[in-house]
Write a protein that holds these residues in place. Structure first.
Motif, mmCIF file in Angstrom:
data_model
loop_
_atom_site.group_PDB
_atom_site.id
_atom_site.type_symbol
_atom_site.label_atom_id
_atom_site.label_comp_id
_atom_site.label_asym_id
_atom_site.label_seq_id
_atom_site.Cartn_x
_atom_site.Cartn_y
_atom_site.Cartn_z
ATOM 1 N N UNK A 147 0.834 -1.207 0.000
ATOM 2 C CA UNK A 147 0.000 0.000 0.000
ATOM 3 C C UNK A 147 0.865 1.252 0.000
ATOM 4 N N UNK A 148 1.916 1.248 0.827
ATOM 5 C CA UNK A 148 2.835 2.393 0.863
ATOM 6 C C UNK A 148 3.532 2.550 -0.473
ATOM 7 N N UNK A 149 3.923 1.433 -1.071
ATOM 8 C CA UNK A 149 4.585 1.484 -2.376
ATOM 9 C C UNK A 149 3.645 2.033 -3.443
ATOM 10 N N UNK A 150 2.382 1.611 -3.417
ATOM 11 C CA UNK A 150 1.419 2.083 -4.410
ATOM 12 C C UNK A 150 1.207 3.595 -4.311
ATOM 13 N N UNK A 151 1.243 4.115 -3.106
ATOM 14 C CA UNK A 151 1.125 5.564 -2.924
ATOM 15 C C UNK A 151 2.305 6.278 -3.572
ATOM 16 N N UNK A 152 3.512 5.754 -3.335
ATOM 17 C CA UNK A 152 4.715 6.327 -3.943
ATOM 18 C C UNK A 152 4.656 6.188 -5.468
ATOM 19 N N UNK A 153 4.145 5.063 -5.949
ATOM 20 C CA UNK A 153 4.058 4.836 -7.394
ATOM 21 C C UNK A 153 3.134 5.853 -8.058
ATOM 22 N N UNK A 154 2.039 6.193 -7.396
ATOM 23 C CA UNK A 154 1.122 7.201 -7.940
ATOM 24 C C UNK A 154 1.800 8.562 -8.031
ATOM 25 N N UNK A 155 2.629 8.878 -7.042
ATOM 26 C CA UNK A 155 3.394 10.135 -7.079
ATOM 27 C C UNK A 155 4.356 10.110 -8.264
ATOM 28 N N UNK A 156 5.043 8.977 -8.448
ATOM 29 C CA UNK A 156 5.960 8.828 -9.580
ATOM 30 C C UNK A 156 5.230 9.019 -10.906
ATOM 31 N N UNK A 157 4.049 8.398 -11.006
ATOM 32 C CA UNK A 157 3.287 8.434 -12.253
ATOM 33 C C UNK A 157 2.912 9.871 -12.628
ATOM 34 N N UNK A 158 2.522 10.652 -11.637
ATOM 35 C CA UNK A 158 2.208 12.060 -11.890
ATOM 36 C C UNK A 158 3.447 12.829 -12.317
ATOM 37 N N UNK A 209 4.606 -1.905 -8.144
ATOM 38 C CA UNK A 209 4.350 -0.818 -9.084
ATOM 39 C C UNK A 209 5.372 0.278 -8.825
ATOM 40 N N UNK A 210 6.029 0.764 -9.878
ATOM 41 C CA UNK A 210 6.996 1.858 -9.699
ATOM 42 C C UNK A 210 6.550 3.124 -10.414
ATOM 43 N N UNK A 211 5.309 3.119 -10.907
ATOM 44 C CA UNK A 211 4.798 4.289 -11.609
ATOM 45 C C UNK A 211 5.086 4.261 -13.098
ATOM 46 N N UNK A 212 5.418 3.074 -13.607
ATOM 47 C CA UNK A 212 5.767 2.930 -15.018
ATOM 48 C C UNK A 212 4.535 3.002 -15.911
#
Length: 222
Positions: free
Chosen positions: A11-22, A131-134
């Motif tokens: 869950x924490x990673x997904x939050x960071x991934x969304x930031x990356x995606x933006x 997920x890394x925001x790719x």
């Protein structure tokens, strides 16, 4: 308890991934996450790919490994912008998490890139979970590995947008059923595009290059 901990980590990673995606959307850069087991030929595929894409496509690479800069050193020879993440300092993680990507991406300077490739750590399990925001994911399987890898590690092959079956130049010398390997991939992911190629001879390389170019253009308009 272990399940709860894993859930919180993801869950924490997904939050960071969304930031990356933006961030990547704002930078107008297409991000490709390349995954495989060790020894699949992923780095050689990237070396050949970068040589053919640049300078028309401006490319940067984030290389993930537990130790060494060996792959990053090889990729730098192409002239691409390359940065390294070693996870031994974080306990030797077998994947790249989202929070590690953003700092490296900023270091590369995404405003000057059309394509950012993340060469993930060699592993067919953990990288698929994070997920890394790719924008897209690719997996490389080689003919020196078992045809049943997609069935043994189904999450990886479900989680990707395309697959590469590499080292087909070795097929005459191996007891390997390439058709079965592809069938197993499609059993797990029925509509998965699979590119059969040899990074060494560049046989079958063009469909892969065209796929990359189309994806970059679709996002960046360049």
């Amino acid at each position: 308890m272990e399940i709860d901990i894993q859930k919180k980590v993801l869950e924490a990673n997904d939050t960071e991934a969304d930031i990356n995606r933006m961030f990547f959307k704002d930078q107008n850069v297409f991000v490709l996450n390349m995954m495989s087991s060790p020894g699949s030929g992923k780095t050689e595929i990237l070396c050949r790919t970068l040589a053919k894409l640049m300078p028309t496509v401006r490319v940067g690479v984030i290389v993930g490994d537990i130790c060494t800069t060996n792959d990053a050193d090889r990729l730098k020879v192409t002239g691409a912008k390359v940065t390294q993440i070693n996870t031994d300092q974080f306990g030797g993680d077998c994947h790249l998490a989202a929070h590690l990507i953003i700092a490296s991406a900023k270091q590369l300077g995404c405003k000057d890139l059309d394509l950012l490739i993340v060469e993930n750590i060699g592993n067919l399990v953990c990288p698929a979970e994070f997920d890394i925001g790719e924008d897209a994911r690719a997996v490389v399987l080689s003919v020196t590995e078992g045809e049943d890898k997609p069935l043994k590690y189904p999450l990886m092959f479900r989680a990707v947008d395309i697959a590469i079956l590499n080292k087909i130049d070795l097929l005459p010398y191996l007891d390997y059923d390439a058709e079965l390997a592809v069938d197993n991939m499609k059993q797990v992911h029925p509509h998965l595009p699979v590119f059969e190629m040899s990074a060494k001879t560049e046989e079958g390389f063009e469909p892969w290059l065209e796929w990359v170019k189309i994806k970059v253009f679709e996002k960046t308009g360049k």
